[in-house]
Write a protein that holds these residues in place. Structure first.
Motif, PDB file in Angstrom:
ATOM      1  N   CYS A  41      50.095  32.317  49.520  1.00  0.00           N
ATOM      2  CA  CYS A  41      50.693  33.613  49.085  1.00  0.00           C
ATOM      3  C   CYS A  41      52.059  33.436  48.987  1.00  0.00           C
ATOM      4  N   ASP A  44      36.721  48.611  39.253  1.00  0.00           N
ATOM      5  CA  ASP A  44      37.410  47.989  38.505  1.00  0.00           C
ATOM      6  C   ASP A  44      36.564  46.187  38.947  1.00  0.00           C
ATOM      7  N   SER A  45      35.803  46.137  37.878  1.00  0.00           N
ATOM      8  CA  SER A  45      35.175  45.119  37.694  1.00  0.00           C
ATOM      9  C   SER A  45      36.143  43.461  37.552  1.00  0.00           C
ATOM     10  N   GLY A  46      36.819  43.404  36.498  1.00  0.00           N
ATOM     11  CA  GLY A  46      37.691  42.793  35.711  1.00  0.00           C
ATOM     12  C   GLY A  46      38.635  42.404  37.382  1.00  0.00           C
ATOM     13  N   THR A  47      39.016  42.984  38.517  1.00  0.00           N
ATOM     14  CA  THR A  47      39.959  42.636  39.453  1.00  0.00           C
ATOM     15  C   THR A  47      38.859  41.465  40.747  1.00  0.00           C
ATOM     16  N   GLU A 107      36.829  39.712  39.021  1.00  0.00           N
ATOM     17  CA  GLU A 107      36.819  38.226  38.986  1.00  0.00           C
ATOM     18  C   GLU A 107      37.466  37.802  39.157  1.00  0.00           C
ATOM     19  N   ARG A 108      38.626  38.014  39.378  1.00  0.00           N
ATOM     20  CA  ARG A 108      40.338  37.891  39.677  1.00  0.00           C
ATOM     21  C   ARG A 108      40.752  37.382  41.218  1.00  0.00           C
ATOM     22  N   HIS A 109      40.192  38.200  41.909  1.00  0.00           N
ATOM     23  CA  HIS A 109      39.765  37.518  43.126  1.00  0.00           C
ATOM     24  C   HIS A 109      38.969  36.661  43.257  1.00  0.00           C
ATOM     25  N   GLU A 150      38.261  34.331  41.535  1.00  0.00           N
ATOM     26  CA  GLU A 150      37.993  32.951  40.946  1.00  0.00           C
ATOM     27  C   GLU A 150      39.619  32.557  42.079  1.00  0.00           C
ATOM     28  N   GLN A 151      40.926  33.512  42.084  1.00  0.00           N
ATOM     29  CA  GLN A 151      41.548  32.724  43.159  1.00  0.00           C
ATOM     30  C   GLN A 151      41.107  32.436  44.522  1.00  0.00           C
TER      31      GLN A 151
END
Length: 289
Positions: free
Chosen positions: A198, A237-240, A242-244, A246-247
């Motif tokens: 980070c 929060d499915s979008g969150t 997905e982003r987790h 990916e990163q």
């Protein structure tokens, strides 16, 4: 008359238990190890330096013999003890393994010595830390009824609380203890690895997670896991999620599968709490797969 203690295997756990018992007035008759110098160091910590030895025969005078060797050496050590040392029929053999039953020390079917498995639900980073953390912790006891009663007294003198367990449940019990202890350490290490990416210019210390971790553990133990659960999964929060993924795939790809497996288990927990709809759960599980 206070029971006397002999310790075989003066590692961190054995040192902590025996040191506390000595402080409670138990005479120490022997501290037996394979390496003479390490055994002397352990005996010095316990407060019984003159009792350090490599000779199993020194255990003969004890009324309680604690075998605190590694799990894989327990049966062989008990066999060697019974082959080489003339023990009193009432001498109690105690091991501190979470996975093995008390009967593993009964290497001779006709052996009269009572046997007890006394396992502290605590970690032992050092003997010093063990002495501080044993009081107040829970101990599982397993064995014959007459040894259970003696075990309760030992646990009370160690400042702990005892509960009993059946021999056939030892392995399952130990698996639960490992998940609650060892796997938590692994999980924190994994979170630290993700956190390290980070800020490339300054390492973020793992300690920044301490208040969060302490609150999560306390809430889970006091409120129950279903009530204590927070975060994007229980919120749907499915979008969150997905982003987790990916990163993590981009920065720590070797941790993606761990995140997925924990995410699936967390989704099922969220469903059990009736705070996550089946529709949202299906969508999150699809993302995690």
């Amino acid at each position: 008359m206070t029971s006397s203690i002999a310790l075989i295997g003066p590692g961190r756990l054995g040192q902590a238990v025996t040191a506390l018992l000595r402080q409670q007035g138990y005479p120490i008759t022997a501290i037996v190890g394979r390496d003479r110098e390490r055994t002397r160091t352990a005996a010095r910590f316990i407060g019984a330096e003159l009792m350090a030895t490599t000779d199993l025969q020194r255990c003969a005078a004890a009324t309680i013999i604690i075998i605190a060797t590694p799990d894989d050496q327990l049966a062989a050590t008990a066999l060697q003890l019974q082959q080489q040392v003339k023990l009193h029929p009432d001498t109690m053999l105690v091991h501190c393994s979470g996975v093995h039953p008390a009967a593993i020390m009964k290497q001779y079917p006709s052996s009269p010595q009572p046997a007890l498995a006394m396992h502290p639900l605590q970690t032992f980073a050092s003997g010093e830390q063990g002495v501080k953390s044993l009081p107040g912790c829970f101990f599982s006891l397993e064995g014959e009824q007459k040894t259970i009663e003696r075990g309760r007294q030992l646990v009370a003198d160690l400042g702990g609380e005892a509960f009993t367990i059946e021999a056939q449940s030892k392995v399952l019990y130990h698996a639960a203890a490992c998940m609650a202890s060892n796997f938590v350490t692994t999980l924190l290490d994994s979170a630290g690895q993700i956190l390290s990416g980070c800020n490339p210019e300054q390492q973020i210390p793992l300690a920044v997670l301490e208040p969060l971790v302490r609150a999560a553990v306390k809430n889970s133990l006091t409120l129950g896991t279903e009530t204590a659960l927070t975060g994007p999964i229980v919120r749907g929060d499915s979008g969150t999620i997905e982003r987790h993924l990916e990163q993590i795939q981009l920065h720590q790809p070797h941790l993606v599968e761990l995140y997925r497996h924990l995410g699936v288990a967390t989704t099922h927990l969220a469903q059990r709490s009736q705070r996550l709809s089946d529709q949202d759960a299906t969508q999150i599980l699809e993302i995690l797969k």
